[in-house]
Design a protein around this motif. Structure first.
Motif, mmCIF file in Angstrom:
data_model
loop_
_atom_site.group_PDB
_atom_site.id
_atom_site.type_symbol
_atom_site.label_atom_id
_atom_site.label_comp_id
_atom_site.label_asym_id
_atom_site.label_seq_id
_atom_site.Cartn_x
_atom_site.Cartn_y
_atom_site.Cartn_z
ATOM 1 N N ILE A 61 0.856 -1.185 0.000
ATOM 2 C CA ILE A 61 0.000 0.000 0.000
ATOM 3 C C ILE A 61 0.890 1.231 0.000
ATOM 4 O O ILE A 61 2.087 1.147 0.305
ATOM 5 C CB ILE A 61 -0.962 0.066 1.216
ATOM 6 C CG1 ILE A 61 -0.182 0.147 2.528
ATOM 7 C CG2 ILE A 61 -1.964 -1.051 1.206
ATOM 8 C CD1 ILE A 61 -1.049 0.460 3.746
ATOM 9 N N GLU A 62 0.289 2.354 -0.356
ATOM 10 C CA GLU A 62 0.977 3.640 -0.281
ATOM 11 C C GLU A 62 0.041 4.622 0.399
ATOM 12 O O GLU A 62 -1.171 4.470 0.340
ATOM 13 C CB GLU A 62 1.384 4.128 -1.673
ATOM 14 C CG GLU A 62 0.215 4.233 -2.639
ATOM 15 C CD GLU A 62 0.651 4.408 -4.081
ATOM 16 O OE1 GLU A 62 1.848 4.393 -4.362
ATOM 17 O OE2 GLU A 62 -0.257 4.549 -4.922
ATOM 18 N N SER A 63 0.626 5.599 1.074
ATOM 19 C CA SER A 63 -0.215 6.607 1.718
ATOM 20 C C SER A 63 0.050 7.957 1.077
ATOM 21 O O SER A 63 1.158 8.238 0.622
ATOM 22 C CB SER A 63 0.047 6.666 3.221
ATOM 23 O OG SER A 63 1.363 7.076 3.480
ATOM 24 N N MET A 64 -1.004 8.757 1.036
ATOM 25 C CA MET A 64 -0.898 10.096 0.452
ATOM 26 C C MET A 64 -1.936 10.979 1.126
ATOM 27 O O MET A 64 -2.849 10.483 1.781
ATOM 28 C CB MET A 64 -1.109 10.045 -1.050
ATOM 29 C CG MET A 64 -2.444 9.463 -1.459
ATOM 30 S SD MET A 64 -2.518 8.931 -3.157
ATOM 31 C CE MET A 64 -1.456 7.517 -3.117
ATOM 32 N N THR A 65 -1.780 12.265 0.978
ATOM 33 C CA THR A 65 -2.789 13.196 1.473
ATOM 34 C C THR A 65 -3.398 13.909 0.280
ATOM 35 O O THR A 65 -2.715 14.192 -0.702
ATOM 36 C CB THR A 65 -2.191 14.225 2.452
ATOM 37 O OG1 THR A 65 -1.132 14.913 1.800
ATOM 38 C CG2 THR A 65 -1.666 13.558 3.697
ATOM 39 N N THR A 77 -4.013 0.679 -2.318
ATOM 40 C CA THR A 77 -3.316 -0.539 -2.710
ATOM 41 C C THR A 77 -2.422 -0.207 -3.899
ATOM 42 O O THR A 77 -2.864 0.459 -4.836
ATOM 43 C CB THR A 77 -4.334 -1.622 -3.112
ATOM 44 O OG1 THR A 77 -5.209 -1.841 -2.001
ATOM 45 C CG2 THR A 77 -3.654 -2.906 -3.506
ATOM 46 N N THR A 78 -1.176 -0.657 -3.853
ATOM 47 C CA THR A 78 -0.266 -0.371 -4.973
ATOM 48 C C THR A 78 -0.673 -1.218 -6.172
ATOM 49 O O THR A 78 -1.106 -2.371 -6.024
ATOM 50 C CB THR A 78 1.204 -0.660 -4.596
ATOM 51 O OG1 THR A 78 1.329 -2.016 -4.186
ATOM 52 C CG2 THR A 78 1.688 0.267 -3.497
ATOM 53 N N PRO A 79 -0.530 -0.645 -7.365
ATOM 54 C CA PRO A 79 -0.957 -1.369 -8.564
ATOM 55 C C PRO A 79 -0.083 -2.584 -8.869
ATOM 56 O O PRO A 79 -0.551 -3.539 -9.479
ATOM 57 C CB PRO A 79 -0.861 -0.330 -9.679
ATOM 58 C CG PRO A 79 -0.038 0.778 -9.136
ATOM 59 C CD PRO A 79 -0.092 0.704 -7.649
#
Length: 98
Positions: A61-65, A77-79
């Motif tokens: 997974i990756e997190s972003m704002t 979820t990462t592609p």
């Protein structure tokens, strides 16, 4: 030697950690806040924090704002690895249903 997060993630509860990870990845497919993931996966705050850290560390997974001034992270979820995990989990689950 495994780090603390990996040891903690692998030892929880009645559901297997592999199943919990797949559920988190499904919830995060279109992006989700931590509290949303926590409730959908029926985990407590400490557990979800450890799972999210584990998944981010392993690039599932990756997190972003969505706003540079916001502290609320959206998890996706990462592609590549995240979706591959989900596909592999579904193939294995199908095998064991027969």
């Amino acid at each position: 030697m495994k780090n603390y997060t990996e040891q903690s993630v692998m030892g929880w509860g009645n559901r297997g950690w592999v199943e919990i990870i797949e559920t988190i990845l499904e919830v995060c497919e279109s992006g989700a806040l931590k509290t949303h993931i926590m409730y959908k996966c029926n985990l407590n705050s400490k557990q979800i924090s450890q799972y999210l850290q584990f998944l981010e560390n392993h690039k599932l997974i990756e997190s972003m704002t969505d706003d540079p001034f916001s502290k609320r992270a959206i998890f996706r979820t990462t592609p590549d690895l995240g979706r591959k995990y989900m596909e592999a989990y579904k193939r294995l689950a199908a095998i064991f249903k027969h």
